[in-house]
Design an enzyme around this catalytic site. Structure first.
Site, PDB file in Angstrom:
ATOM      1  N   GLN A  78     -50.807  15.593  26.129  1.00 53.00           N
ATOM      2  CA  GLN A  78     -49.494  15.775  26.746  1.00 53.00           C
ATOM      3  C   GLN A  78     -48.668  14.493  26.627  1.00 53.00           C
ATOM      4  OE1 GLN A  78     -49.426  17.523  30.629  1.00 53.00           O
ATOM      5  NE2 GLN A  78     -47.217  17.654  30.614  1.00 53.00           N
ATOM      6  N   PHE A  79     -47.890  14.414  25.549  1.00 56.70           N
ATOM      7  CA  PHE A  79     -47.073  13.226  25.309  1.00 56.70           C
ATOM      8  C   PHE A  79     -46.007  13.038  26.378  1.00 56.70           C
ATOM      9  CE2 PHE A  79     -44.405  16.404  23.326  1.00 56.70           C
ATOM     10  CZ  PHE A  79     -43.113  15.941  23.525  1.00 56.70           C
ATOM     11  N   THR A  80     -45.653  14.097  27.094  1.00 56.24           N
ATOM     12  CA  THR A  80     -44.596  13.992  28.108  1.00 56.24           C
ATOM     13  C   THR A  80     -45.016  13.139  29.305  1.00 56.24           C
ATOM     14  OG1 THR A  80     -45.236  16.073  29.165  1.00 56.24           O
ATOM     15  CG2 THR A  80     -43.530  16.183  27.441  1.00 56.24           C
TER      16      THR A  80
END
Length: 148
Positions: A78-80
């Site tokens: 999850q890059f967010t």
């Protein structure tokens, strides 16, 4: 490296209508990687994840790890987790690592979990649009960060 860890009764991740990973009681780990993260950061964070005592013992104290309860672990990239919202209303993701760097460290994190435990370790699909279903137990949600 950041890991948002949720204690769950069960969790699953679906990609294009197909379930690619699912677990029963254990941990859902949402994993984000930044530019300066290293393989050692992934190893330390994996070790901390396995040792994190957030499951209740017989005295109803958070005193047991996922290893102690023989739980499962589901890891989802999850890059967010590296969203920067300090300016404006649209998040910036410049602190998130490039996909090739992030994927290598995501895979190393998962491999470390597998080599340091005998637990059922499941994953999402790196870089895919995923739907994550979970029953958060508690709710208990903990943010772990690697030390730079």
């Amino acid at each position: 490296m950041r890991a948002l860890i949720q204690r769950v009764r069960r969790a699953a991740v679906v990609v294009q209508g197909e379930c690619v990973g699912q677990i029963q009681q254990g941990l859902l780990v949402l994993l984000g990687v930044t530019h300066s993260d290293t393989r050692r950061d992934a190893e330390r964070l994996a070790e901390k994840t396995l040792a994190l005592r957030i499951f209740e013992d017989n005295a109803e104290k958070m005193n047991l790890s996922v290893v102690d309860i023989r739980g499962d672990v589901l890891v989802v990239s999850q890059f967010t987790l590296y969203a920067d919202t300090r300016k404006g209303n649209r998040p910036s993701f410049t602190d998130a690592a490039r996909p090739e760097h992030a994927e290598a460290l995501y895979e190393h994190f998962v491999a470390t979990l597998r080599t340091r435990s005998t637990l059922n370790i499941q994953t999402g699909k790196f870089g895919a649009a995923m739907q994550v279903e979970l029953i958060n137990d508690g709710p208990v949600t903990i943010l772990l960060e690697s030390l730079q």
